[in-house]
Design an enzyme around this catalytic site. Structure first.
Site, PDB file in Angstrom:
ATOM      1  N   ASN A   1      49.515  46.045  74.296  1.00 57.58           N
ATOM      2  CA  ASN A   1      48.043  45.481  73.816  1.00 57.58           C
ATOM      3  C   ASN A   1      48.174  45.240  72.886  1.00 57.58           C
ATOM      4  O   ASN A   1      47.446  44.214  72.841  1.00 57.58           O
ATOM      5  CB  ASN A   1      47.081  46.975  74.658  1.00 57.58           C
ATOM      6  CG  ASN A   1      45.994  46.570  74.550  1.00 57.58           C
ATOM      7  OD1 ASN A   1      45.362  45.565  74.776  1.00 57.58           O
ATOM      8  ND2 ASN A   1      44.625  46.953  73.924  1.00 57.58           N
TER       9      ASN A   1
ATOM     10  N   ARG B   1      51.245  28.357  26.151  1.00 50.55           N
ATOM     11  CA  ARG B   1      50.624  26.427  26.390  1.00 50.55           C
ATOM     12  C   ARG B   1      50.265  26.619  27.285  1.00 50.55           C
ATOM     13  O   ARG B   1      49.068  25.878  27.544  1.00 50.55           O
ATOM     14  CB  ARG B   1      52.175  26.169  25.595  1.00 50.55           C
ATOM     15  CG  ARG B   1      51.687  24.058  25.636  1.00 50.55           C
ATOM     16  CD  ARG B   1      52.107  23.537  24.946  1.00 50.55           C
ATOM     17  NE  ARG B   1      53.573  23.746  25.216  1.00 50.55           N
ATOM     18  CZ  ARG B   1      54.738  23.626  25.786  1.00 50.55           C
ATOM     19  NH1 ARG B   1      54.185  22.300  26.477  1.00 50.55           N
ATOM     20  NH2 ARG B   1      56.105  23.665  25.780  1.00 50.55           N
TER      21      ARG B   1
ATOM     22  N   TYR C   1      33.816  48.453  79.800  1.00 54.43           N
ATOM     23  CA  TYR C   1      35.121  48.701  78.566  1.00 54.43           C
ATOM     24  C   TYR C   1      34.801  49.853  77.223  1.00 54.43           C
ATOM     25  O   TYR C   1      33.884  49.606  76.703  1.00 54.43           O
ATOM     26  CB  TYR C   1      35.524  47.489  77.806  1.00 54.43           C
ATOM     27  CG  TYR C   1      36.780  48.577  77.268  1.00 54.43           C
ATOM     28  CD1 TYR C   1      38.544  48.439  77.472  1.00 54.43           C
ATOM     29  CD2 TYR C   1      36.519  48.086  75.876  1.00 54.43           C
ATOM     30  CE1 TYR C   1      38.700  48.904  76.991  1.00 54.43           C
ATOM     31  CE2 TYR C   1      38.250  48.821  74.411  1.00 54.43           C
ATOM     32  CZ  TYR C   1      38.304  49.040  75.653  1.00 54.43           C
ATOM     33  OH  TYR C   1      39.802  49.729  74.152  1.00 54.43           O
TER      34      TYR C   1
ATOM     35  N   LYS D   1      59.421  49.958  21.165  1.00 51.36           N
ATOM     36  CA  LYS D   1      60.136  49.421  21.424  1.00 51.36           C
ATOM     37  C   LYS D   1      60.170  50.164  23.074  1.00 51.36           C
ATOM     38  O   LYS D   1      60.974  49.106  24.129  1.00 51.36           O
ATOM     39  CB  LYS D   1      61.363  49.514  21.068  1.00 51.36           C
ATOM     40  CG  LYS D   1      62.969  49.546  22.102  1.00 51.36           C
ATOM     41  CD  LYS D   1      63.377  49.730  21.238  1.00 51.36           C
ATOM     42  CE  LYS D   1      64.500  48.729  20.244  1.00 51.36           C
ATOM     43  NZ  LYS D   1      64.571  47.379  20.632  1.00 51.36           N
TER      44      LYS D   1
END
Length: 707
Positions: free
Chosen positions: A478, A345, A99, A447
């Site tokens: 594929n 906390r 391949y 702010k």
């Protein structure tokens, strides 16, 4: 897992064939120790590649370049690389069907050819399908240079293992490009990270083969042709690809895993920063330190939570702020809630799981960058090519999706803590918006920063959505499942960048709060002194110097000062619309009403002295408040800043002294964003690492004993 490589064939020799033991072993020790190792590796001058020992820190170091880390190839890897390359040539000469060597690619692998070299050139040509936009100067569609460098490093490391059928000389050429700061231009988009990162990696191959469309960026950012790049790197000539070599270059996960490596390097450091900043938050908020008690976290069992709590406990142990806060809570236990809010906390419970996720993702990516992830794999020892799917980058996609969710959760906690810090309803006496100026009507402090933080957090939460569930079937069905690893890495890189923005804004706000606590302490001392002087002079001493029973009211008026937040009146301390003067008057009236017999005598009457008391206070108090502010601005405050006695001091010192930031006020022209930029650039450049680790240099890796 220990591996034995005999004749290019790996066998398990440790009794850990599934690699679970090795995976568990990698998580031994604390997260902080791992971050320290990461930083140490990041700072090494040389990275030696052998295929199996590359680390996240090394990838980040080479990716960010600047000549700091050079790359060396292990000579002992040469034989294995050569053997697999020769096997491919011999196989093709024998007429063996393989391949990508004699066949087409993917869904068209039924096609056959004997022109192995031409097939590799065609592979690179058709994969050069990326889009770069207007030109070389446009970066909006080009992969960032650090990501490309990371990909080059990781791909070389993979190919060095000798299972890919490529010449050692090609790996040497890529290494020369890295060491000479020459970076191929890769498209930002176009890969699904299965079958590997085909499209972007094909542009590295294109540069190596001298394709005319190939471009590179030089050390100074200049655009280079392939010829110019090779000349600068000292590579003699372009490569004529042999069978399998094009496939070896492009068929891997290096782009996704390379970017993931740099992302996780930053994410791990930001996670530690979030732990230390949570402890600083407890300090400036006058929090109760019992939230870090080891027994609480031991009973929950989760290691990330236990470590996060232990780190915060270490920062708070001996903190001057904590000691002062304990005195305040004892003096007036009803002044604030019995328990702090969740953002403080439960910060260890919140951060712990996120750190576990990031740590697990780090290990997953570290395995990936040391893996062989192309197809087919050449097993010389068994004389065969193995057709599999190691190019599937699922570990990258999953690790990045999980990390991004953890990063978003860290950002959410920062935003919650920041929101409490700037809100005078929650922040235990700090001014609204952390305004540091004399006139709150003309000073709105943080702010704008709070609005920006909301924006950052919203975008970060959006980015937390997964990428990997958006897979599309590709390449004629594929590649019908694919990892989207690089896309997920890119989104996580965006998330990390936003978390840096949030960390920057929050850290500057914490330093502002530290300075305001310092100013508050000096103001309160001056106010108490002024009130005490006036009380003695007006309330307790008669015209002839005799003491009156009303001297006991001095204790009560000073208690009013102690219990009243100084920033609730500091801009106009004698205003009757503010609580200080109102409560002082109330306490004097209460004393008068409590003893009618004394009030009948004008010499001992408290009520008749209220006017004189207030008049004298109005003459003295504003001057004293202004004096304290001037001394603070000149750095001559009577009381030193408590932060110097705290383990969090290195972070504060870095932001204030080394980066030259200052208390933000409406009286100064400098904007918040100007200060934020300094800190953001320092975080992005890694300059915050040392002061961060200095905060924890004395931590022994264990919580304070509960015995």
């Amino acid at each position: 897992m220990e591996l034995c490589n005999q004749n290019n064939h790996i066998t398990a020799v440790s009794g850990d064939p599934l690699n679970w033991n090795a995976t568990a072993e990698a998580l031994k020790g604390s997260h902080l120790d791992e971050v320290k190792r990461m930083v140490k590796e990041y700072r090494k001058e040389a990275v030696k590649l052998g295929g199996e020992t590359l680390t996240i820190g090394q990838v980040a170091a080479v990716a960010r370049g600047g000549g700091g880390s050079t790359v060396e190839l292990a000579e002992e890897a040469r034989a294995g690389v050569k053997a697999s390359s020769e096997w491919v040539m011999e196989s093709m000469n024998r007429g063996t069907d393989s391949y990508g060597v004699t066949t087409g690619f993917g869904a068209t692998s039924h096609r056959r050819t004997k022109q192995g070299g031409a097939l590799q050139n065609e592979l690179i040509r058709f994969l050069n399908a990326g889009i770069f936009g207007p030109g070389a100067g446009d970066t909006s569609h080009t992969l960032p240079k650090p990501t490309t460098r990371a990909a080059m490093l990781v791909r070389v490391n993979t190919l060095l293992q000798g299972y890919s059928g490529i010449r050692f000389e090609i790996l040497e050429a890529i290494t020369k490009l890295l060491n000479h700061e020459i970076t191929p231009c890769l498209p930002l988009r176009g890969t699904i990270t299965a079958s590997g990162d085909l499209v972007p990696l094909s542009y590295i191959a294109g540069l190596l083969t001298g394709r005319p469309n190939s471009k590179a960026v030089g050390p100074s950012g200049e655009t280079l042709t392939a010829s110019e790049a090779f000349k600068l790197a000292g590579v003699s000539s372009f490569f004529e690809l042999q069978p399998k070599e094009g496939l070896a270059l492009v068929n891997g996960t290096a782009v996704g895993s390379g970017l993931a490596s740099t992302v996780l390097f930053d994410a791990n450091i930001l996670a530690v920063l979030s732990e230390v900043m949570s402890a600083m938050f407890a300090e400036v908020m006058q929090g109760k330190p019992e939230f870090t008690d080891h027994l609480t976290h031991k009973l929950k069992h989760h290691p990330g939570q236990i470590e996060a709590a232990a780190i915060m406990e270490h920062i708070l142990d001996g903190s001057s702020y904590v000691k002062e806060a304990q005195l305040l809570h004892e003096m007036d236990p009803l002044q604030k809630p019995k328990q702090d809010r969740y953002a403080l906390r439960t910060s260890p419970q919140w951060l712990g799981p996120q750190i576990e996720v990031i740590r697990a993702a780090t290990k997953m990516i570290e395995r990936e960058i040391n893996s062989v992830n192309d197809n087919p794999l050449i097993d010389v020892s068994r004389n065969k090519a193995l057709h599999g799917g190691n190019f599937q980058g699922t570990p990258i996609g999953v690790a990045m999706d999980n990390s991004r969710l953890a990063i978003a959760s860290i950002g959410k906690l920062m935003f919650a803590q920041f929101s409490e810090l700037v809100n005078d309803f929650y922040n235990n006496g700090l001014p609204s918006n952390l305004s540091g100026g004399r006139n709150p009507s003309l000073d709105y402090g943080f702010k704008g920063a709070e609005i920006a933080m909301a924006s950052y957090c919203s975008e970060l939460q959006f980015l937390a959505n997964p990428v990997t569930n958006h897979v599309q079937s590709a390449e004629q069905h594929n590649q019908d499942v694919n990892s989207l690893g690089l896309i997920s890495s890119r989104k996580t890189a965006e998330a990390v960048d936003i978390l840096k923005l949030m960390s920057t804004t929050y850290l500057v706000a914490l330093c502002q709060a530290v300075d305001l606590r310092h100013l508050e302490e000096n103001l309160k001392k001056a106010v108490k002194s002024a009130v005490s002087q006036v009380a003695k002079r007006v309330l307790t001493v008669g015209a002839n110097g005799e003491l009156h029973p009303s001297r006991f009211t001095e204790r009560d008026v000073l208690q009013v000062v102690d219990r009243e937040y100084v920033f609730s009146y500091a801009d106009d301390p004698c205003s009757l619309t503010y609580p200080l003067m109102q409560k002082l008057r109330h306490i004097l009236v209460d004393h008068a009403l409590a003893d009618p017999e004394r009030e009948a005598n004008s010499a001992t009457s408290v009520f008749h002295k209220i006017g004189a008391f207030e008049a004298e206070l109005k003459l003295l108090l504003p001057k004293e408040v202004e004096r304290v502010r001037v001394e603070y601005e000149e750095g001559t405050s009577a009381i030193a800043n408590r932060i110097k006695e705290c383990r969090s001091y290195p972070l504060y010192r870095f932001v204030r002294d080394e980066l030259n930031t200052e208390l933000l006020t409406g009286e100064n022209v400098r904007s918040p964003g100007e200060e934020f930029d300094k800190v953001f650039l320092a975080i992005s450049d890694g300059k915050l690492i040392d002061p961060l680790l200095e905060c924890l240099k004395e931590w022994n890796g264990a919580p304070v004993s509960i015995c």
